[in-house]
Design a protein around this motif. Structure first.
Motif, short mmCIF file in Angstrom:
data_model
loop_
_atom_site.label_atom_id
_atom_site.label_comp_id
_atom_site.label_asym_id
_atom_site.label_seq_id
_atom_site.Cartn_x
_atom_site.Cartn_y
_atom_site.Cartn_z
N MET A 1 -23.36 -48.47 -31.15
CA MET A 1 -22.97 -47.09 -31.44
C MET A 1 -21.64 -46.81 -30.75
SD MET A 1 -25.20 -43.62 -30.81
CE MET A 1 -26.46 -43.81 -32.04
N LYS A 2 -20.67 -46.31 -31.50
CA LYS A 2 -19.35 -46.03 -30.95
C LYS A 2 -19.38 -44.78 -30.09
CE LYS A 2 -16.89 -48.05 -34.82
NZ LYS A 2 -16.55 -47.70 -36.18
N LEU A 3 -18.46 -44.73 -29.15
CA LEU A 3 -18.36 -43.57 -28.25
C LEU A 3 -18.08 -42.29 -29.04
CD1 LEU A 3 -18.66 -43.27 -25.23
CD2 LEU A 3 -16.18 -43.37 -25.02
N SER A 4 -17.24 -42.38 -30.07
CA SER A 4 -16.92 -41.19 -30.88
C SER A 4 -18.17 -40.69 -31.61
CB SER A 4 -15.81 -41.51 -31.88
OG SER A 4 -16.19 -42.56 -32.74
N GLU A 5 -19.02 -41.61 -32.06
CA GLU A 5 -20.28 -41.21 -32.72
C GLU A 5 -21.19 -40.50 -31.73
OE1 GLU A 5 -22.48 -44.24 -34.91
OE2 GLU A 5 -20.60 -45.31 -35.24
N VAL A 6 -21.29 -41.06 -30.54
CA VAL A 6 -22.14 -40.47 -29.50
C VAL A 6 -21.65 -39.05 -29.20
CG1 VAL A 6 -22.83 -40.64 -27.07
CG2 VAL A 6 -22.76 -42.69 -28.49
N GLU A 7 -20.32 -38.90 -29.04
CA GLU A 7 -19.77 -37.59 -28.74
C GLU A 7 -20.03 -36.61 -29.88
OE1 GLU A 7 -15.90 -35.57 -26.67
OE2 GLU A 7 -15.64 -37.54 -27.56
#
Length: 182
Positions: A1-7
């Motif tokens: 999971m990408k950091l941008s998705e998490v955010e």
């Protein structure tokens, strides 16, 4: 999971918490307290705001003007049965909801409800963190990323979690001030 998705997921959790806060009445007229009300309209449950115009002509009144006058009584019934805690008055063409001043006991109850919504939002953010960290650990276990990358990513996710949990705390503090201000 990408950091941008998490955010992005965490931002949505904060927005959801904000919408929940908007449904709590604060002693002033706010059309958002009617957002969760659905009305049986020609056999289909419909959100109130899709079948009626909702306005706040002054600080203590919400005015509901149905697009179809025949739905007036069903709208009135739906409001009466909801947990809004307001009694609708129907004059044949519009429904008025008078917002009474809140008692101190009711204000305390509403602050508790707001705190419950905030806690639900924080749990949601923490669940997103847990899922993201599990995904990173799985990648590390499969040797897709190094131990250092894994640790860095987990730290970044924790910082995001802290940021969004503190945003929810700020929103809660604002809502408490709204509720307790007479």
């Amino acid at each position: 999971m990408k950091l941008s998705e998490v955010e992005s997921h965490m931002q949505k959790a904060v927005e959801s918490t904000q919408r929940s806060f908007n449904t709590i009445r604060t002693g002033r007229a706010n059309a958002a307290i009617l957002d969760k009300i659905t009305v049986e309209y020609y056999g289909t449950p419909s959100p109130l705001k899709t079948i009626a115009g909702i306005s706040t002509p002054d600080a203590t009144t919400i005015l509901i003007q149905p697009y179809d006058r025949s739905s007036l009584s069903t709208i009135e019934k739906a409001i009466s049965l909801s947990d809004v805690g307001l009694t609708p008055s129907n004059d044949g063409s519009v429904i008025r909801l008078n917002i009474p001043p809140l008692t101190s006991d009711r204000r305390k109850e509403l602050v508790k409800i707001a705190a419950k919504y905030a806690e639900e939002g924080k749990v949601s953010v923490r669940n997103i963190r847990r899922d993201a960290i599990d995904s990173i650990r799985k990648q590390e276990k499969n040797s897709d990323i190094s131990e250092d990358e894994s640790r860095d990513s987990q730290d970044s996710i924790q910082k995001l979690t802290d940021k969004y949990v503190s945003k929810i705390d700020e929103l809660l503090a604002e809502k408490e001030v709204d509720i307790t201000t007479v």
